[in-house]
Design an enzyme around this catalytic site. Structure first.
Site, PDB file in Angstrom:
ATOM      1  N   ARG A  62      -2.060  15.757  17.578  1.00 13.83           N
ATOM      2  CA  ARG A  62      -1.933  14.338  17.237  1.00 13.83           C
ATOM      3  C   ARG A  62      -3.290  13.640  17.205  1.00 13.83           C
ATOM      4  NH1 ARG A  62      -0.201  11.378  21.005  1.00 13.83           N
ATOM      5  NH2 ARG A  62       1.394  12.855  21.687  1.00 13.83           N
ATOM      6  N   TYR A  67       2.696  -4.463  -3.058  1.00 17.19           N
ATOM      7  CA  TYR A  67       3.718  -3.417  -2.926  1.00 17.19           C
ATOM      8  C   TYR A  67       4.893  -3.938  -2.100  1.00 17.19           C
ATOM      9  CZ  TYR A  67       5.589   1.314  -2.370  1.00 17.19           C
ATOM     10  OH  TYR A  67       6.387   2.429  -2.391  1.00 17.19           O
ATOM     11  N   ASP A 122      -5.444  -2.217  -1.346  1.00 18.65           N
ATOM     12  CA  ASP A 122      -4.637  -1.035  -1.638  1.00 18.65           C
ATOM     13  C   ASP A 122      -5.075  -0.575  -3.027  1.00 18.65           C
ATOM     14  OD1 ASP A 122      -2.711   0.747  -2.542  1.00 18.65           O
ATOM     15  OD2 ASP A 122      -1.035  -0.303  -1.612  1.00 18.65           O
ATOM     16  N   LYS A 154       0.071   9.696  -4.619  1.00 18.24           N
ATOM     17  CA  LYS A 154       0.003   9.439  -6.052  1.00 18.24           C
ATOM     18  C   LYS A 154      -1.153  10.235  -6.684  1.00 18.24           C
ATOM     19  CE  LYS A 154       3.259   6.633  -4.744  1.00 18.24           C
ATOM     20  NZ  LYS A 154       3.026   5.243  -4.380  1.00 18.24           N
TER      21      LYS A 154
HETATM   22  C1  LIG Z   1       3.507   4.409  -3.301  1.00 17.39           C
HETATM   23  C2  LIG Z   1       2.698   3.264  -2.864  1.00 17.39           C
HETATM   24  C3  LIG Z   1       2.601   2.902  -1.519  1.00 17.39           C
HETATM   25  C4  LIG Z   1       3.360   3.635  -0.446  1.00 17.39           C
HETATM   26  O1  LIG Z   1       2.921   4.941  -0.309  1.00 17.39           O
HETATM   27  P1  LIG Z   1       3.862   6.154   0.208  1.00 17.39           P
HETATM   28  O2  LIG Z   1       2.933   7.316   0.190  1.00 17.39           O
HETATM   29  O3  LIG Z   1       4.997   6.267  -0.757  1.00 17.39           O
HETATM   30  O4  LIG Z   1       4.317   5.776   1.571  1.00 17.39           O
HETATM   31  C5  LIG Z   1       1.796   1.838  -1.183  1.00 17.39           C
HETATM   32  N1  LIG Z   1       1.112   1.146  -2.116  1.00 17.39           N
HETATM   33  C6  LIG Z   1       1.190   1.460  -3.432  1.00 17.39           C
HETATM   34  C7  LIG Z   1       0.425   0.659  -4.406  1.00 17.39           C
HETATM   35  C8  LIG Z   1       1.977   2.530  -3.847  1.00 17.39           C
HETATM   36  O5  LIG Z   1       2.054   2.823  -5.142  1.00 17.39           O
END
Ligand SMILES: *Cc1c(COP(=O)(O)O)cnc(C)c1O
Length: 433
Positions: A78, A131, A204, A229
């Site tokens: 962890r 988001y 983000d 992504k």
């Molecule tokens: C998918 C996404 C998230 C969340 O990410 P996860 O890996 O699905 O938890 C946060 N911000 C944006 C812009 C995203 O496209």
């Protein structure tokens, strides 16, 4: 390799961080030396815990750790893992940060940052195109702990500054590009506001990736990505990451040991492997999406297109100034209702119908039927989600194949068929006279 270049690839060497290119860092960044068994690829250290030779070995480690110098080995899964650490260093190098910390998902990265830095009674500012789950976490979960959130319109920096409450506002959160309208934050202005009022800034940057934009270079404090992504790029893992200054990331790593949002070493390996091709994938996705956006913009069956690379996008100027690519997502409205739009989607042969984005496969979705299914048409409209809205997350397929597929699917839209009939009539009239 000389020590300087090695430092650079490992995410250190701040002053010279612009010297090596993003693709070089994507391939070589991270732990380059001292890999076990002379393995070229990053070994997957699939263990939950780490052993000590004898009691003296343990005591020596505890002494070093107590005096702030126990970084030479791991203790428990962890708190750290060598495979995970290697990817963290690669991501730090890519984003131009001192360090990075990996989490079990993008959402875990967001929630962990906020739970780590916010005291009771704090105040958050976020942009309205943020988001959905980030908004939900702030507006419902954090609210229970007395933490208030102001949501300001994307692109309104006066409103953002006016929302700052002295001594209470701790963080400004924005996304860029946003989902689904691909709004672009003027991150230079966001960073300047944060510095002026001593408020932390977080972007983000999931949709941009370090290939298209590096917010840390513009003065942003923390950058977060859903590595699920583009960074991993193959739709096969969930991972999140935060990059930034060393002391801030150290605090996040310490809190990860408490909150527990660690990523599995095998997922970290897959992320490392995915990132190596980030440069070429993003290059193709930027090019494909631009071609798709340009094609759709002139198509008679399309009402409207949102893509920051088009001059028609409200944030095109700031995107052109602050980004080196416009990303792989194109959002558009079909001329027609919910059913006409879903019929068009069903005629497509290449993209899969699925949520998410950033992988090699093209994915398409109609937000009204995907993320907002449980809402009524009126509620969806209030959120800006029309029934005919489509989000196309373009993959790395051949550009011509994607355009041909769109063309054949759009040729079935009733408006287009009327349009073609009218053109034919016109042509015949001209021909006869
Ligand atoms: C998918 C996404 C998230 C969340 O990410 P996860 O890996 O699905 O938890 C946060 N911000 C944006 C812009 C995203 O496209």
């Amino acid at each position: 390799m000389d020590a300087h270049l090695n430092d650079l690839l490992n995410g250190r060497g701040q002053e010279d961080r612009n010297e090596s290119g993003s693709s070089t860092r994507a391939v070589h960044g991270g732990a380059r030396r001292n890999k076990a068994f002379n393995s070229l690829t990053e070994p997957v250290v699939q263990t939950a815990t780490y052993t000590f030779r004898d009691t003296q070995d343990l005591i020596d480690f505890m002494e070093r750790k107590t005096w702030g110098d126990g970084d030479d080995r791991e203790e428990y899964g962890r708190y750290g893992n060598p495979t995970v650490t290697a990817v963290e260093r690669k991501l730090a190098a890519l984003d131009g940060g001192d360090d990075a910390v990996l989490y079990s998902s993008g959402m875990n990265a967001v929630t962990s940052v906020l739970l780590t830095i916010l005291p009771a009674g704090a105040h958050i500012i976020m942009t309205d195109d943020c988001y959905r789950r980030t908004r939900q976490f702030c507006l419902t979960y954090l609210k229970r702990f007395g933490i208030e959130t102001s949501v300001v319109p994307m692109g309104d920096y006066e409103a953002m500054e006016a929302a700052i409450i002295p001594k209470k506002t701790r963080i400004i959160i924005s996304e860029s590009p946003t989902n689904p309208y691909l709004r672009i934050a003027d991150i230079e202005r966001v960073a300047a506001l944060g510095k002026k009022h001593k408020v932390l800034t977080l972007i983000d940057s999931t949709f941009a990736t370090p290939i298209n934009q590096r917010p840390l270079d513009w003065g942003i404090d923390l950058v977060m990505h859903s590595a699920t992504k583009y960074l991993s790029g193959h739709n096969d893992i969930l991972v999140g990451v935060v990059t930034g200054r060393g002391d801030r990331i150290k605090a996040l790593r310490d809190s990860r040991g408490v909150l527990g949002g660690v990523v599995d070493p095998h997922a970290a390996y897959l992320l490392d492997r995915g990132i190596k091709t980030l440069g070429v994938r993003m290059g193709q996705q930027n090019a494909n999406a631009l071609a798709v956006a340009q094609f759709l913009e002139t198509h008679p069956a399309i009402e409207r297109v949102w893509y920051p690379g088009l001059a028609s996008h409200p944030d095109h100027a700031v995107a052109a100034e602050q980004m080196s690519g416009f990303g792989g997502v194109v959002t558009f409205e079909v001329k027609g209702d919910l059913k006409i739009t879903s019929d068009f989607i069903d005629r497509l042969r290449i993209p899969y119908i699925a949520p998410s984005l950033g992988g090699v496969e093209s994915l398409i979705e109609q937000p009204a039927l995907m993320s907002y299914y449980e809402k009524t048409t009126e509620e969806r409209l209030a959120l800006g989600m029309k029934d005919n809205l489509v989000r196309f997350a373009v993959g790395i397929e051949d550009t011509d194949d994607l355009l041909e597929d769109l063309e054949q699917a759009l040729s079935g839209v009733p408006v287009y068929q009327t349009h073609v009939r009218q053109l034919n009539d016109l042509w015949e009239k001209r021909f006869r006279t």
